[in-house]
Design a protein around this motif. Structure first.
Motif, PDB file in Angstrom:
ATOM      1  N   SER A   8      44.726  43.065  44.867  1.00 29.74           N
ATOM      2  CA  SER A   8      43.418  42.851  44.251  1.00 29.74           C
ATOM      3  C   SER A   8      42.702  41.700  44.920  1.00 29.74           C
ATOM      4  CB  SER A   8      43.577  42.552  42.754  1.00 29.74           C
ATOM      5  OG  SER A   8      42.324  42.183  42.198  1.00 29.74           O
ATOM      6  N   GLY A   9      41.396  41.899  45.177  1.00 31.44           N
ATOM      7  CA  GLY A   9      40.554  40.786  45.572  1.00 31.44           C
ATOM      8  C   GLY A   9      40.131  40.029  44.332  1.00 31.44           C
ATOM      9  N   THR A  10      39.263  39.061  44.489  1.00 33.93           N
ATOM     10  CA  THR A  10      38.868  38.218  43.350  1.00 33.93           C
ATOM     11  C   THR A  10      37.682  38.773  42.571  1.00 33.93           C
ATOM     12  OG1 THR A  10      37.484  36.875  44.819  1.00 33.93           O
ATOM     13  CG2 THR A  10      39.731  36.117  44.439  1.00 33.93           C
ATOM     14  N   SER A  11      37.054  39.857  43.053  1.00 37.12           N
ATOM     15  CA  SER A  11      35.835  40.342  42.398  1.00 37.12           C
ATOM     16  C   SER A  11      36.112  41.017  41.060  1.00 37.12           C
ATOM     17  CB  SER A  11      35.091  41.316  43.312  1.00 37.12           C
ATOM     18  OG  SER A  11      35.814  42.524  43.453  1.00 37.12           O
ATOM     19  N   HIS A  12      37.234  41.739  40.944  1.00 39.03           N
ATOM     20  CA  HIS A  12      37.486  42.494  39.705  1.00 39.03           C
ATOM     21  C   HIS A  12      38.991  42.654  39.471  1.00 39.03           C
ATOM     22  CE1 HIS A  12      36.652  44.828  36.311  1.00 39.03           C
ATOM     23  NE2 HIS A  12      35.815  45.741  36.801  1.00 39.03           N
ATOM     24  N   PRO A  13      39.714  41.550  39.224  1.00 40.28           N
ATOM     25  CA  PRO A  13      41.163  41.652  39.025  1.00 40.28           C
ATOM     26  C   PRO A  13      41.565  42.486  37.810  1.00 40.28           C
ATOM     27  CG  PRO A  13      40.360  39.452  38.490  1.00 40.28           C
ATOM     28  CD  PRO A  13      39.237  40.165  39.152  1.00 40.28           C
ATOM     29  N   ASP A  14      40.701  42.526  36.785  1.00 37.32           N
ATOM     30  CA  ASP A  14      41.024  43.308  35.585  1.00 37.32           C
ATOM     31  C   ASP A  14      41.141  44.794  35.901  1.00 37.32           C
ATOM     32  OD1 ASP A  14      41.201  43.732  32.578  1.00 37.32           O
ATOM     33  OD2 ASP A  14      39.380  44.868  33.018  1.00 37.32           O
ATOM     34  N   LEU A  15      40.208  45.330  36.701  1.00 36.56           N
ATOM     35  CA  LEU A  15      40.264  46.746  37.071  1.00 36.56           C
ATOM     36  C   LEU A  15      41.503  47.030  37.901  1.00 36.56           C
ATOM     37  CD1 LEU A  15      38.930  49.552  37.096  1.00 36.56           C
ATOM     38  CD2 LEU A  15      37.720  48.856  39.177  1.00 36.56           C
ATOM     39  N   ALA A  16      41.810  46.138  38.847  1.00 35.37           N
ATOM     40  CA  ALA A  16      43.006  46.322  39.684  1.00 35.37           C
ATOM     41  C   ALA A  16      44.269  46.335  38.829  1.00 35.37           C
ATOM     42  CB  ALA A  16      43.088  45.216  40.732  1.00 35.37           C
ATOM     43  N   GLN A  17      44.333  45.451  37.831  1.00 38.62           N
ATOM     44  CA  GLN A  17      45.500  45.416  36.955  1.00 38.62           C
ATOM     45  C   GLN A  17      45.614  46.700  36.141  1.00 38.62           C
ATOM     46  OE1 GLN A  17      47.908  42.767  36.831  1.00 38.62           O
ATOM     47  NE2 GLN A  17      48.942  44.488  35.857  1.00 38.62           N
ATOM     48  N   ARG A  18      44.489  47.213  35.669  1.00 34.55           N
ATOM     49  CA  ARG A  18      44.490  48.474  34.920  1.00 34.55           C
ATOM     50  C   ARG A  18      44.971  49.631  35.803  1.00 34.55           C
ATOM     51  NH1 ARG A  18      41.052  48.892  30.206  1.00 34.55           N
ATOM     52  NH2 ARG A  18      40.271  46.849  29.590  1.00 34.55           N
ATOM     53  N   LEU A  29      51.254  44.661  40.707  1.00 32.75           N
ATOM     54  CA  LEU A  29      50.199  44.257  41.621  1.00 32.75           C
ATOM     55  C   LEU A  29      50.803  43.418  42.744  1.00 32.75           C
ATOM     56  CD1 LEU A  29      47.125  44.767  41.583  1.00 32.75           C
ATOM     57  CD2 LEU A  29      46.855  42.552  40.460  1.00 32.75           C
ATOM     58  N   GLY A  30      50.385  43.671  43.985  1.00 31.95           N
ATOM     59  CA  GLY A  30      50.900  42.926  45.131  1.00 31.95           C
ATOM     60  C   GLY A  30      50.507  41.457  45.076  1.00 31.95           C
ATOM     61  N   LYS A  31      51.326  40.619  45.678  1.00 29.74           N
ATOM     62  CA  LYS A  31      51.080  39.174  45.664  1.00 29.74           C
ATOM     63  C   LYS A  31      50.135  38.800  46.801  1.00 29.74           C
ATOM     64  CE  LYS A  31      55.703  38.310  43.819  1.00 29.74           C
ATOM     65  NZ  LYS A  31      57.046  37.746  44.112  1.00 29.74           N
ATOM     66  N   VAL A  32      49.060  38.143  46.433  1.00 28.07           N
ATOM     67  CA  VAL A  32      48.089  37.675  47.428  1.00 28.07           C
ATOM     68  C   VAL A  32      47.446  36.400  46.904  1.00 28.07           C
ATOM     69  CG1 VAL A  32      46.241  39.123  46.465  1.00 28.07           C
ATOM     70  CG2 VAL A  32      46.074  38.316  48.815  1.00 28.07           C
ATOM     71  N   VAL A  33      47.207  35.458  47.797  1.00 22.48           N
ATOM     72  CA  VAL A  33      46.552  34.199  47.448  1.00 22.48           C
ATOM     73  C   VAL A  33      45.261  34.099  48.252  1.00 22.48           C
ATOM     74  CG1 VAL A  33      46.709  31.687  47.446  1.00 22.48           C
ATOM     75  CG2 VAL A  33      48.738  33.063  46.939  1.00 22.48           C
ATOM     76  N   THR A  34      44.149  33.924  47.540  1.00 19.79           N
ATOM     77  CA  THR A  34      42.858  33.729  48.215  1.00 19.79           C
ATOM     78  C   THR A  34      42.330  32.347  47.852  1.00 19.79           C
ATOM     79  OG1 THR A  34      41.683  34.773  46.372  1.00 19.79           O
ATOM     80  CG2 THR A  34      42.303  36.179  48.214  1.00 19.79           C
ATOM     81  N   LYS A  35      41.803  31.678  48.830  1.00 18.48           N
ATOM     82  CA  LYS A  35      41.254  30.333  48.586  1.00 18.48           C
ATOM     83  C   LYS A  35      40.151  30.064  49.599  1.00 18.48           C
ATOM     84  CE  LYS A  35      45.001  28.320  51.358  1.00 18.48           C
ATOM     85  NZ  LYS A  35      46.169  27.418  51.376  1.00 18.48           N
ATOM     86  N   LYS A  36      39.452  28.952  49.398  1.00 14.79           N
ATOM     87  CA  LYS A  36      38.399  28.553  50.325  1.00 14.79           C
ATOM     88  C   LYS A  36      38.711  27.167  50.872  1.00 14.79           C
ATOM     89  CE  LYS A  36      34.596  31.215  48.314  1.00 14.79           C
ATOM     90  NZ  LYS A  36      34.422  32.096  49.464  1.00 14.79           N
ATOM     91  N   PHE A  37      38.442  27.004  52.151  1.00 12.00           N
ATOM     92  CA  PHE A  37      38.567  25.690  52.760  1.00 12.00           C
ATOM     93  C   PHE A  37      37.365  24.837  52.353  1.00 12.00           C
ATOM     94  CE2 PHE A  37      41.038  28.215  56.009  1.00 12.00           C
ATOM     95  CZ  PHE A  37      42.269  27.697  55.648  1.00 12.00           C
ATOM     96  N   SER A  38      37.406  23.575  52.704  1.00 12.92           N
ATOM     97  CA  SER A  38      36.336  22.653  52.311  1.00 12.92           C
ATOM     98  C   SER A  38      34.979  23.069  52.871  1.00 12.92           C
ATOM     99  CB  SER A  38      36.671  21.230  52.769  1.00 12.92           C
ATOM    100  OG  SER A  38      36.891  21.203  54.173  1.00 12.92           O
ATOM    101  N   ASN A  39      34.980  23.787  53.994  1.00 14.51           N
ATOM    102  CA  ASN A  39      33.714  24.263  54.569  1.00 14.51           C
ATOM    103  C   ASN A  39      33.328  25.649  54.044  1.00 14.51           C
ATOM    104  OD1 ASN A  39      35.605  25.825  55.832  1.00 14.51           O
ATOM    105  ND2 ASN A  39      34.828  25.519  57.911  1.00 14.51           N
ATOM    106  N   LEU A  40      34.026  26.111  52.986  1.00 10.86           N
ATOM    107  CA  LEU A  40      33.779  27.377  52.285  1.00 10.86           C
ATOM    108  C   LEU A  40      34.202  28.615  53.062  1.00 10.86           C
ATOM    109  CD1 LEU A  40      30.343  26.684  50.533  1.00 10.86           C
ATOM    110  CD2 LEU A  40      32.658  26.297  49.672  1.00 10.86           C
ATOM    111  N   GLU A  41      34.982  28.447  54.133  1.00  4.63           N
ATOM    112  CA  GLU A  41      35.587  29.606  54.776  1.00  4.63           C
ATOM    113  C   GLU A  41      36.632  30.222  53.855  1.00  4.63           C
ATOM    114  OE1 GLU A  41      35.331  28.322  59.503  1.00  4.63           O
ATOM    115  OE2 GLU A  41      37.265  28.541  58.522  1.00  4.63           O
ATOM    116  N   THR A  42      36.722  31.541  53.866  1.00  7.55           N
ATOM    117  CA  THR A  42      37.687  32.254  53.027  1.00  7.55           C
ATOM    118  C   THR A  42      39.034  32.341  53.732  1.00  7.55           C
ATOM    119  OG1 THR A  42      35.944  33.570  51.985  1.00  7.55           O
ATOM    120  CG2 THR A  42      38.189  34.445  51.872  1.00  7.55           C
ATOM    121  N   CYS A  43      40.087  32.063  52.974  1.00  8.44           N
ATOM    122  CA  CYS A  43      41.449  32.180  53.505  1.00  8.44           C
ATOM    123  C   CYS A  43      42.251  33.112  52.608  1.00  8.44           C
ATOM    124  CB  CYS A  43      42.118  30.805  53.567  1.00  8.44           C
ATOM    125  SG  CYS A  43      43.838  30.848  54.127  1.00  8.44           S
ATOM    126  N   VAL A  44      42.965  34.044  53.204  1.00  7.01           N
ATOM    127  CA  VAL A  44      43.775  35.010  52.455  1.00  7.01           C
ATOM    128  C   VAL A  44      45.215  34.956  52.953  1.00  7.01           C
ATOM    129  CG1 VAL A  44      44.163  37.451  51.956  1.00  7.01           C
ATOM    130  CG2 VAL A  44      41.830  36.555  52.010  1.00  7.01           C
TER     131      VAL A  44
END
Length: 348
Positions: A36-46, A55-70
């Motif tokens: 699941s991405g971060t936009s709609h985790p509830d639907l992915a869980q359903r 659900l598969g394990k994934v970590v999403t975060k942003k660096f200080s410059n707002l770059e996305t890291c997965v």
């Protein structure tokens, strides 16, 4: 005698049919991962709950410059991977996150990566409206980006324009909310046999005629002219709605100016009640306040976009769960089965 009885018992056991044991779904659906991405985790869980997997394990975060890291937290080598990410909320960030997740799984040797995009982003930018025009066809750009990132297959629902499927060189399954909409109408509108299905614009004529035919009721059309995006200049109703329940049907609602004006037009024309049924309830800007002040009995949307906050802010908003349709599409795709069953049926 004891020897004889033992012999008889052994013979009966040999003749007995083996006990049928149902395998857990993980055993029947090997080599599948759903993230699941971060936009709609509830639907992915359903979706995974209906599939009976985790659900598969994934970590999403942003660096200080707002770059996305997965970071994909488990092996996907040789797996059939499905990534659930809807085009809602922070659309640009969520789109970039989806592209990175697809690419991360692909270079980690996933055998196939399917992007499950319930609400396709940039779907309204699908053509040049007027010539000469320097407007972009952004839906085509998004299609190219998904393909370049490594997506092998796309599953979406009620594309704003069906020609978007032709923007891809990979398979696209465009599911329809229509079966779930028909089910909701029959179960929740007691006077549905005396209803009329209305399209708020000419582009939705095919959609409303299909629903009207399956309900065996009449349909009407509202012709609108726009001054500019999200602003309607005039509306003309084509059809007779007097003394009937009017059901507005459209693929999406953004600021809700169109459907609120349409509801007023229908009440002025003599409709007894007005419902609105929309696949994608974006509800940006003044949308919720407009619905609260409008004459709707209910505004019904699906959960292709998160609706929890909208439903808290507006009691008229109802939600149809379509997770079973996406779960069945994932199951059928994984098993190499046809998904055309979902075009006219709601799986249970």
């Amino acid at each position: 005698m004891p020897v004889l009885s033992e012999a008889i018992r052994a013979k009966s056991l040999l003749r007995a049919k083996p006990e049928k044991r149902s395998l857990p779904l993980e055993a029947r659906m090997p080599n599948i991962k759903v993230f699941s991405g971060t936009s709609h985790p509830d639907l992915a869980q359903r979706v995974v709950d209906r599939l009976g997997i985790d659900l598969g394990k994934v970590v999403t975060k942003k660096f200080s410059n707002l770059e996305t890291c997965v970071e994909i937290g488990e092996s996907v080598r040789g797996e059939d991977v499905y990534i659930v990410q809807s085009g809602s909320g922070e659309i640009n960030d969520n789109l970039m996150e989806l592209l990175i997740m697809i690419n991360a799984c692909k270079i980690a040797s996933a055998s196939r990566v399917t992007a499950v995009i319930p609400c396709f982003p940039y779907a309204r930018q699908d053509k040049k409206d007027k010539e000469p025009s320097r407007a972009p066809i952004s839906a085509k750009l998004v299609a190219n980006m998904l393909s370049v990132a490594g997506a092998d297959h796309i599953i979406t629902m009620d594309l704003h324009a069906s020609q978007i499927q032709g923007f891809f060189d990979i398979p696209v399954d465009n599911l329809y909310a229509e079966p779930a909409v028909l089910k909701w109408i029959k179960e929740n509108i007691t006077e549905w046999r005396n209803s009329i299905i209305v399209s708020p614009d000419a582009g939705g004529a095919k959609r409303v005629t299909s629903i009207a035919d399956r309900l065996n009721v009449e349909f009407a059309l509202i012709h609108k002219e726009r001054k500019k995006a999200n602003e309607v200049a005039s509306m003309v109703l084509v059809g007779d709605v007097k003394d009937r329940v009017a059901i507005l049907v459209d693929d999406m609602a953004d600021t809700c100016g169109t459907i609120c004006h349409a509801a007023e037009k229908l009440m002025e024309a003599g409709a007894t009640k007005v419902y609105a049924i929309l696949t994608h309830g974006i509800f940006s800007g003044p949308a919720v306040s407009r619905i609260n002040n409008a004459c709707f009995e209910a505004v019904v949307v699906t959960n292709t976009i998160p609706q929890e906050q909208h439903m808290k802010d507006c009691p008229k908003i109802r939600c149809i769960d379509v997770s079973m349709m996406f779960a069945e599409a994932v199951r059928r795709t994984h098993n190499g089965e046809s998904v055309s069953y979902l075009f006219s049926n709601v799986p249970y």
